[in-house]
Scaffold this active site. Structure first.
Site, PDB file in Angstrom:
ATOM      1  N   LYS A 172    -103.452 -16.680  24.531  1.00  0.00           N
ATOM      2  CA  LYS A 172    -103.202 -18.110  24.814  1.00  0.00           C
ATOM      3  C   LYS A 172    -103.671 -18.988  23.658  1.00  0.00           C
ATOM      4  O   LYS A 172    -102.994 -19.931  23.268  1.00  0.00           O
ATOM      5  CB  LYS A 172    -103.947 -18.540  26.100  1.00  0.00           C
ATOM      6  CG  LYS A 172    -103.502 -17.815  27.343  1.00  0.00           C
ATOM      7  CD  LYS A 172    -104.377 -18.151  28.533  1.00  0.00           C
ATOM      8  CE  LYS A 172    -105.790 -17.640  28.417  1.00  0.00           C
ATOM      9  NZ  LYS A 172    -105.943 -16.182  28.432  1.00  0.00           N
TER      10      LYS A 172
ATOM     11  N   HIS B  43    -111.120 -17.384  23.033  1.00  0.00           N
ATOM     12  CA  HIS B  43    -109.792 -17.540  22.443  1.00  0.00           C
ATOM     13  C   HIS B  43    -109.909 -17.368  20.933  1.00  0.00           C
ATOM     14  O   HIS B  43    -110.641 -18.110  20.273  1.00  0.00           O
ATOM     15  CB  HIS B  43    -109.216 -18.920  22.787  1.00  0.00           C
ATOM     16  CG  HIS B  43    -109.118 -19.163  24.269  1.00  0.00           C
ATOM     17  ND1 HIS B  43    -108.993 -20.398  24.825  1.00  0.00           N
ATOM     18  CD2 HIS B  43    -109.118 -18.293  25.303  1.00  0.00           C
ATOM     19  CE1 HIS B  43    -108.919 -20.283  26.153  1.00  0.00           C
ATOM     20  NE2 HIS B  43    -109.005 -19.019  26.462  1.00  0.00           N
TER      21      HIS B  43
ATOM     22  N   GLN C  16    -108.207 -17.965  31.197  1.00  0.00           N
ATOM     23  CA  GLN C  16    -108.052 -16.802  32.070  1.00  0.00           C
ATOM     24  C   GLN C  16    -106.568 -16.493  32.301  1.00  0.00           C
ATOM     25  O   GLN C  16    -105.765 -16.769  31.432  1.00  0.00           O
ATOM     26  CB  GLN C  16    -108.802 -16.992  33.407  1.00  0.00           C
ATOM     27  CG  GLN C  16    -110.321 -16.925  33.270  1.00  0.00           C
ATOM     28  CD  GLN C  16    -110.967 -18.190  32.760  1.00  0.00           C
ATOM     29  OE1 GLN C  16    -110.743 -19.267  33.301  1.00  0.00           O
ATOM     30  NE2 GLN C  16    -111.774 -18.080  31.724  1.00  0.00           N
TER      31      GLN C  16
HETATM   32  P1  GDP Z   1    -106.778 -15.492  24.900  1.00  0.00           P
HETATM   33  O1  GDP Z   1    -108.040 -15.423  25.650  1.00  0.00           O
HETATM   34  O2  GDP Z   1    -105.581 -15.447  25.779  1.00  0.00           O
HETATM   35  O3  GDP Z   1    -106.717 -16.638  23.936  1.00  0.00           O
HETATM   36  O4  GDP Z   1    -106.707 -14.166  24.026  1.00  0.00           O
HETATM   37  P2  GDP Z   1    -107.909 -13.535  23.161  1.00  0.00           P
HETATM   38  O5  GDP Z   1    -108.053 -14.321  21.928  1.00  0.00           O
HETATM   39  O6  GDP Z   1    -109.113 -13.303  24.010  1.00  0.00           O
HETATM   40  O7  GDP Z   1    -107.334 -12.091  22.886  1.00  0.00           O
HETATM   41  C1  GDP Z   1    -106.168 -11.885  22.166  1.00  0.00           C
HETATM   42  C2  GDP Z   1    -106.522 -11.051  20.906  1.00  0.00           C
HETATM   43  O8  GDP Z   1    -105.335 -10.559  20.324  1.00  0.00           O
HETATM   44  C3  GDP Z   1    -107.195 -11.871  19.821  1.00  0.00           C
HETATM   45  O9  GDP Z   1    -108.077 -11.033  19.121  1.00  0.00           O
HETATM   46  C4  GDP Z   1    -106.030 -12.301  18.937  1.00  0.00           C
HETATM   47  O10 GDP Z   1    -106.426 -12.529  17.581  1.00  0.00           O
HETATM   48  C5  GDP Z   1    -105.150 -11.095  19.027  1.00  0.00           C
HETATM   49  N1  GDP Z   1    -103.706 -11.361  18.949  1.00  0.00           N
HETATM   50  C6  GDP Z   1    -103.001 -12.412  19.432  1.00  0.00           C
HETATM   51  N2  GDP Z   1    -101.682 -12.214  19.252  1.00  0.00           N
HETATM   52  C7  GDP Z   1    -101.562 -11.012  18.646  1.00  0.00           C
HETATM   53  C8  GDP Z   1    -100.439 -10.230  18.211  1.00  0.00           C
HETATM   54  O11 GDP Z   1     -99.295 -10.594  18.370  1.00  0.00           O
HETATM   55  N3  GDP Z   1    -100.714  -9.010  17.638  1.00  0.00           N
HETATM   56  C9  GDP Z   1    -101.981  -8.557  17.467  1.00  0.00           C
HETATM   57  N4  GDP Z   1    -102.155  -7.371  16.910  1.00  0.00           N
HETATM   58  N5  GDP Z   1    -103.054  -9.264  17.863  1.00  0.00           N
HETATM   59  C10 GDP Z   1    -102.836 -10.465  18.445  1.00  0.00           C
HETATM   60  P1  IMO Z   2    -109.629 -15.849  28.583  1.00  0.00           P
HETATM   61  O1  IMO Z   2    -109.447 -17.329  28.703  1.00  0.00           O
HETATM   62  C1  IMO Z   2    -110.309 -12.022  30.510  1.00  0.00           C
HETATM   63  C2  IMO Z   2    -112.804 -12.026  34.103  1.00  0.00           C
HETATM   64  C3  IMO Z   2    -114.136 -11.307  33.991  1.00  0.00           C
HETATM   65  C4  IMO Z   2    -114.281 -10.821  35.417  1.00  0.00           C
HETATM   66  C5  IMO Z   2    -113.724 -11.979  36.236  1.00  0.00           C
HETATM   67  C6  IMO Z   2    -114.775 -12.930  36.768  1.00  0.00           C
HETATM   68  O2  IMO Z   2    -110.273 -15.423  27.323  1.00  0.00           O
HETATM   69  O3  IMO Z   2    -108.346 -15.150  28.873  1.00  0.00           O
HETATM   70  P2  IMO Z   2    -116.265 -14.816  35.621  1.00  0.00           P
HETATM   71  O4  IMO Z   2    -117.279 -14.726  34.535  1.00  0.00           O
HETATM   72  O5  IMO Z   2    -115.106 -15.724  35.317  1.00  0.00           O
HETATM   73  O6  IMO Z   2    -116.859 -15.115  36.963  1.00  0.00           O
HETATM   74  O7  IMO Z   2    -115.667 -13.323  35.738  1.00  0.00           O
HETATM   75  O8  IMO Z   2    -112.847 -12.674  35.371  1.00  0.00           O
HETATM   76  N1  IMO Z   2    -112.574 -13.068  33.088  1.00  0.00           N
HETATM   77  C7  IMO Z   2    -111.752 -12.907  32.037  1.00  0.00           C
HETATM   78  N2  IMO Z   2    -111.058 -11.835  31.621  1.00  0.00           N
HETATM   79  N3  IMO Z   2    -110.210 -13.180  29.855  1.00  0.00           N
HETATM   80  C8  IMO Z   2    -110.867 -14.275  30.278  1.00  0.00           C
HETATM   81  O9  IMO Z   2    -110.703 -15.494  29.720  1.00  0.00           O
HETATM   82  C9  IMO Z   2    -111.725 -14.163  31.396  1.00  0.00           C
HETATM   83  N4  IMO Z   2    -112.539 -15.012  32.047  1.00  0.00           N
HETATM   84  C10 IMO Z   2    -113.028 -14.340  33.092  1.00  0.00           C
HETATM   85  O10 IMO Z   2    -114.063 -10.238  33.074  1.00  0.00           O
HETATM   86  O11 IMO Z   2    -113.444  -9.710  35.644  1.00  0.00           O
HETATM   87 MG    MG Z   3    -109.775 -14.257  25.751  1.00  0.00          MG
END
Ligand code: GDP
Ligand code: IMO
Ligand code: MG
Length: 437
Positions: free
Chosen positions: A16, A41, A225
């Site tokens: 996201k 993120h 999330q």
């Molecule tokens: P969010 O919580 O939804 O913002 O996602 P996160 O940042 O926690 O996790 C997504 C991970 O995948 C991060 O480490 C990003 O840098 C990485 N990422 C996002 N898009 C891509 C993609 O298209 N390919 C790869 N290999 N990594 C990606």
């Molecule tokens: P983003 O925004 C993935 C999960 C936790 C746990 C459950 C409850 O990065 O996508 P909490 O601490 O919210 O009470 O935990 O929700 N969880 C996530 N998993 N990405 C997240 O955020 C999360 N935020 C909470 O791992 O299973």
């Molecule tokens: Mg995340």
């Protein structure tokens, strides 16, 4: 002209942050509407990586105002640390770029202590929370004993509320959870300091957003999330404590549904989950391990390895339904580069019966096994693709298949973590196709 909501359509970590960073270019303001620093993120611009937990993922764009809405729960220490990190990297040079709504609730030290102690006490029945105090803070908000940002910046109100609420929290912590009582004076002193430091960011985000909408500006609503972690629609009780579906944007930012025009669900080309709870397409074998390694699937908040599995269209159709999604952004396509065959689940088998819809009952979901279709892998490197026509036919066919089984058009494809590793098919703010380069 449109306002756009971004939500996760799986169990979080769909990418996201990356998509919000990209769409910020088209928006005037970005507002985070729920969750707290349970989120992580990751944004990669050039070779510079930034991890955000609270501050909206639009912050890397100077001149775009970022707001933290009333629906967010805020850990002031994490918030201030995040601002420091951003400033050190040369971002957020103007403090006016960031506003926190005074009605957002504050995560207090007892919330974190209770979250961790409860999980420990639950043993095998734990939720697998991030331990950031999210659940206990939302409990207190709904229980009408929360402390809000507006209280934090008002020393008398803050001290009065800490004195009022702490005895009950300490009793619960010590007597029931077997933890250690927290010191009232120490909390008042420490949090008083945070209040003074963040006072300059406090404002009325609902007012600002609605004035901006009236002026014809475009708003990007940033969800944290994912749909399956939603408190109502997720795999309860293995969920987070806020509403993560698109409707939550209105409540958590303080505007009305008529101002939400497009809802874009972010989804990986496969599925991951952190924490406990059912996950029908989870892979416990070498393929699961391959996805974890190729996708670097380790949480950006807690560093925990993410559970990995094949794309689940049953769960995704459910997410499309509960958020009214108008488009999908498919991320991490490059992680599937090496595979000869890719599976995707189109229905579940429950005791010999074919289920097309995601079951509400967790006991049923636990017994569901995936019914798979197979797609041919493209077995080539996608990470340099910047236009749709750069994709090999088999990768395009996989995307067509995802559209078919989810019933939702794909409007963005991500082929790597960097901002420039992205193929945009439509601009949701203009509801039209982007001109091909
Ligand atoms: P969010 O919580 O939804 O913002 O996602 P996160 O940042 O926690 O996790 C997504 C991970 O995948 C991060 O480490 C990003 O840098 C990485 N990422 C996002 N898009 C891509 C993609 O298209 N390919 C790869 N290999 N990594 C990606
Ligand atoms: P983003 O925004 C993935 C999960 C936790 C746990 C459950 C409850 O990065 O996508 P909490 O601490 O919210 O009470 O935990 O929700 N969880 C996530 N998993 N990405 C997240 O955020 C999360 N935020 C909470 O791992 O299973
Ligand atoms: Mg995340």
């Amino acid at each position: 002209m449109a306002n756009v909501v971004i939500v996760g359509s799986q169990w979080g970590d769909e990418g996201k942050g990356k998509v919000v960073d990209i769409y910020t270019e088209y928006a005037d303001q970005v507002v985070r509407f729920q969750g707290g620093n349970n989120a992580g993120h990751t944004l990669v611009v050039g070779d510079k990586k930034t991890v955000l937990h609270l501050i909206p993922s639009g912050i890397l764009h100077p001149g775009k105002q970022c707001l933290i809405g009333n629906g967010v729960v805020l850990d002031p220490q994490v918030f201030l640390q995040e601002i420091d990190n951003l400033k050190q990297k040369g971002y957020m040079q103007d403090d006016a770029q960031l506003v926190i709504d005074g009605n957002a609730h504050v995560i207090m030290p007892y919330h974190k202590a209770i979250d961790v102690a409860r999980e420990t006490r639950s043993g095998a029945r734990k939720i697998g929370t991030t331990g950031r105090g999210i659940g206990p803070t939302y409990e207190d908000k709904v229980g009408r004993r929360g402390i809000r940002v507006a209280d934090l910046v008002n020393p008398e109100a803050f001290a009065r509320k800490v004195r009022e609420f702490l005895p009950e929290k300490n009793f619960f912590l010590e007597q029931f959870l077997g933890g250690t009582a927290l010191d009232e004076a120490a909390i008042i002193a420490e949090y008083g300091g945070y209040g003074r430091a963040l006072a300059k960011y406090v404002g009325n985000s609902s007012l600002l957003i609605n004035q901006s909408i009236a002026a014809g500006n475009k708003i990007l609503f940033e969800g944290a999330q994912g749909s399956l972690l939603d408190i109502d629609h997720g795999t309860y009780p293995y969920v987070t404590s806020s509403s993560t579906v698109a409707g939550s944007a209105c409540i958590g930012a303080g505007t009305g549904p008529r101002f939400l025009h497009q809802v874009i669900g972010i989804s990986k080309a496969y599925v991951t989950r952190v924490g406990e709870g059912p996950f029908p397409t989870e892979l416990h074998d070498a393929m699961g391990q391959h996805l974890r390694e190729a996708g670097n699937e380790f949480g950006s908040t807690t560093g925990r390895p993410r559970r990995c599995g094949w794309f689940d269209a049953v769960a995704l159709r459910y997410a499309v339904r509960t958020s009214g999604m108008t488009g999908l952004a498919i991320t991490k396509m490059d992680v599937l580069n090496d595979l000869a065959t890719i599976k995707l689940c189109t229905a579940y088998d429950y005791r010999g019966q074919r289920l097309e819809e995601f079951p509400n009952d967790l006991d049923i979901l636990r017994e569901c096994t995936p019914i798979y279709e197979e797609a041919e892998g493209w077995q080539s490197d996608l990470s340099g693709a910047t236009r749709y026509r750069d994709l090999p036919p088999k990768a395009a066919a996989y995307l067509d298949k995802l559209e078919e089984v989810t019933g939702c058009p794909v409007i963005l494809v991500s082929v790597g973590p960097r901002r420039d590793q992205t193929i945009q098919l439509k601009n949701p703010f203009q509801d039209g196709a982007l001109p091909s380069p």
